[in-house]
Write an enzyme that holds these catalytic residues in place. Structure first.
Site, PDB file in Angstrom:
ATOM      1  N   CYS A 177      86.478  79.882 -27.833  1.00  0.00           N
ATOM      2  CA  CYS A 177      86.099  79.412 -26.500  1.00  0.00           C
ATOM      3  C   CYS A 177      85.799  80.622 -25.625  1.00  0.00           C
ATOM      4  O   CYS A 177      86.567  81.592 -25.590  1.00  0.00           O
ATOM      5  CB  CYS A 177      87.215  78.571 -25.888  1.00  0.00           C
ATOM      6  SG  CYS A 177      86.898  78.120 -24.176  1.00  0.00           S
TER       7      CYS A 177
ATOM      8  N   CYS B  53      91.723  73.593 -21.927  1.00  0.00           N
ATOM      9  CA  CYS B  53      91.130  74.885 -21.596  1.00  0.00           C
ATOM     10  C   CYS B  53      91.722  75.411 -20.282  1.00  0.00           C
ATOM     11  O   CYS B  53      92.124  76.579 -20.191  1.00  0.00           O
ATOM     12  CB  CYS B  53      89.610  74.732 -21.469  1.00  0.00           C
ATOM     13  SG  CYS B  53      88.702  76.278 -21.529  1.00  0.00           S
TER      14      CYS B  53
ATOM     15  N   CYS C 188      85.668  74.994 -24.646  1.00  0.00           N
ATOM     16  CA  CYS C 188      86.467  73.865 -25.107  1.00  0.00           C
ATOM     17  C   CYS C 188      85.897  72.580 -24.529  1.00  0.00           C
ATOM     18  O   CYS C 188      85.581  72.514 -23.340  1.00  0.00           O
ATOM     19  CB  CYS C 188      87.907  73.990 -24.618  1.00  0.00           C
ATOM     20  SG  CYS C 188      88.820  75.331 -25.347  1.00  0.00           S
TER      21      CYS C 188
ATOM     22  N   CYS D  65      88.579  80.415 -22.473  1.00  0.00           N
ATOM     23  CA  CYS D  65      90.011  80.612 -22.682  1.00  0.00           C
ATOM     24  C   CYS D  65      90.329  81.324 -23.994  1.00  0.00           C
ATOM     25  O   CYS D  65      91.483  81.630 -24.269  1.00  0.00           O
ATOM     26  CB  CYS D  65      90.750  79.280 -22.619  1.00  0.00           C
ATOM     27  SG  CYS D  65      90.543  78.275 -24.091  1.00  0.00           S
TER      28      CYS D  65
ATOM     29  N   GLY E  98      93.574  48.874 -38.800  1.00  0.00           N
ATOM     30  CA  GLY E  98      92.197  49.112 -39.206  1.00  0.00           C
ATOM     31  C   GLY E  98      91.346  47.860 -39.273  1.00  0.00           C
ATOM     32  O   GLY E  98      90.135  47.945 -39.404  1.00  0.00           O
TER      33      GLY E  98
END
Lengths: 261, 287
Positions: B240, B271, B265, B243, B31
């Protein structure tokens, strides 16, 4: 004044000096500040008042001398403290009220956020509590609760200054540094602000160091008074004593220069 | 352009060493933003110059590269970076998340869970999470050094005060391994939980700002929040339309001038894989 033999001073300053090259910022300043006491520092522009205050608050490193603060774990010299420790002190035990509220506030953040910042800085993580405290403090400095989501830029100068005071006092500090808290405000607003400050200082039992060039302010707020000239303290004592019976030539000049209406 | 015209993966070996040193330091201190001497790349700032340099420093000839832009494999940014490395490194490329060993991404984490041995490289525009609250670099560095992160919560407080909830939807600040507050690059906050405990190595490169930082595998990453306003990984409240997936991050697409819209998606590979497996959404056609 309180009996020094019974109580430890909150802040004890010895031989404090700060030089800007060959120029004197402030020199050989000595004083003790006891808990609950308000100390006024007066003097003309360039007399070293603000330099002294910056050294006390840790914004400037003094060249000589000691600033011993009575921390929770005993007296410590703040000038020798590690920076993280000093910064922690500055956001919990201390508060600093700037002359210009724009220096002390976050102008892009709402009033509530400004007051809440110090709470969040010491670990508050409950939104409802933070907001309730912010609203409580806005009330104490006479700002309506419905202004809590307004930005300081929408506030008048006097309100900004009161917001700055709320933001500083919310964590319950023990020592407040104020640099001309009433400078730049018109007289009626000044009077209200002084009234408010006096109430808060008494109610919370705060110790305060107030730098100002306005003798009326110190007369109203300060227990004790220090007069500075060219970096040196030329006279100090009880406020009424110094103002009513000035000994040093400069103090006499200062007292006699106040305009009467 | 000939093979001899460039060193492998465009950058010279000394530059790659310098970047690898920064990456190692970043991995050692999760970080923490490591400054590095960012090079000019043959693309404009904002197109992923930081990510490209990190990718170049990590690539080996055996790697299989996948590049995505907002989850899609076929948008301009993804296509041009993929072509860039095909040309200058000659590495194999793929669109399938599980086949890739190195994935460079702009603003998404793939839906398919990552595995050990994969590297995910993020393109980061502004690496400093405190930047918009505190403009001074000297001050923000000090705040990181002293762990003074109260200001980050001021931003979230402002969100709730103004919108009634934490409205930050992307670029949502996180705390890495209990120490450094990090900007996860502008991924949607839906992806934030995937940052934590990921088996893959996650590297972040900011070219213009000259910073590299990292989240090593299996590192704890916590999204900041309030006790009474907990973090929510939000997404559009739809399935979605191609899909039928109900648990993937969706893009909203306007499809006509009469207010018609569809949700698809954002991860095209995910997808496509679902459609190939026979899933069909509201507007989709069976494969």
């Amino acid at each position: 004044m309180k009996d020094g033999s019974l109580e430890r001073p909150l802040l004890s300053v010895r031989g404090l000096s700060k030089f800007y090259g060959a120029r004197i910022g402030c020199a050989e300043v000595n004083f003790d500040l006891y808990p609950g006491e308000v100390l006024g520092i007066v003097g003309e522009s360039g007399s070293g008042k603000s330099t002294l205050l910056s050294c006390l608050a840790g914004h400037l490193a003094p060249d000589r001398g000691t600033v011993v603060y009575d921390t929770a774990t005993g007296p410590r010299d703040t000038a020798l403290m590690a920076e993280p420790e000093r910064r922690r002190l500055a956001r919990t035990d201390w508060a600093f009220v700037h002359q210009n509220p724009r220096d002390g506030l976050r102008m892009g953040v709402s009033a509530g956020g400004n007051v809440g910042e110090r709470l969040m800085a010491v670990g508050a993580r409950h939104y409802g509590d933070i907001r309730a405290q912010a609203i409580d403090w806005l009330g104490r400095v006479e700002i309506d609760a419905d202004r809590v989501d307004d930005r300081p830029s929408a506030f008048s100068g006097g309100m900004q200054q009161r917001l700055q005071i709320a933001r500083n006092l919310v964590t319950g500090p023990r020592l407040v540094f104020m640099d001309e808290p009433t400078g730049g405000l018109d007289v009626s607003v000044q009077a209200r602000l002084l009234d408010l400050l006096r109430g808060l200082v008494r109610e919370m039992g705060l110790s305060a160091i107030i730098v100002t060039h306005d003798l009326a302010v110190v007369r109203l707020l300060a227990d004790r008074l220090m007069v500075m000239k060219s970096g040196y303290v030329v006279e100090q004592g009880l406020t009424d004593q110094v103002l009513d019976d000035p000994q040093h030539g400069y103090t006499q000049l200062l007292v006699s220069s106040v305009l009467q209406v | 352009m000939t093979e001899q015209a460039y060193n492998f993966a465009y950058l010279d070996e000394q530059t790659k060493r310098m970047i690898r040193r920064a990456i190692l330091k970043g991995v050692a201190v999760p970080g923490y933003q490591v400054p590095f001497a960012s090079r000019e790349m043959p693309m404009p700032y904002g197109w992923g110059t930081g990510g490209v340099q990190v990718t170049a420093a990590c690539l080996t000839p055996d790697d299989v590269l996948k590049v995505i832009d907002q989850g899609a494999d076929d948008t301009t940014n993804a296509v041009s970076i993929r072509k860039f490395f095909q040309r200058t490194a000659g590495v194999a490329v793929t669109e399938a998340t599980p086949d890739a060993t190195l994935i460079q991404t702009r603003h998404r984490i793939p839906e398919t869970p990552l595995t050990e041995g994969q590297i995910l490289v993020y393109q980061v525009p502004i690496p400093e999470p405190l930047r918009f609250l505190e403009p001074r670099e000297t001050e923000t560095r000090k705040m990181h050094e002293l762990e003074e992160y109260g200001l980050m919560h001021v931003k979230l407080y402002e969100d709730i005060a103004r919108h009634g909830q934490i409205a930050t939807a992307y670029d949502y600040p996180v705390k890495v391994e209990g120490r450094y507050v990090m900007d996860p690059s502008p991924i949607p906050k839906f992806d934030n939980p995937k940052l934590s405990g990921s088996p893959a190595l996650q590297l972040f490169g900011a070219g213009r700002e000259q910073r590299i930082y990292a989240v090593p595998p299996y590192t704890q990453v916590v999204s900041l929040d309030f006790d009474d306003h907990p973090f929510v990984a939000s997404k559009a409240d739809h399935d979605c339309d191609l899909c039928g997936a109900g648990h993937s991050y969706l893009d909203e697409v306007i499809i006509d001038d009469a207010g018609g819209r569809m949700f698809v998606c954002s991860d095209t590979d995910f997808c496509g894989g679902r459609r190939a497996a026979g899933h069909v959404g509201r507007l989709g056609e069976p494969a």
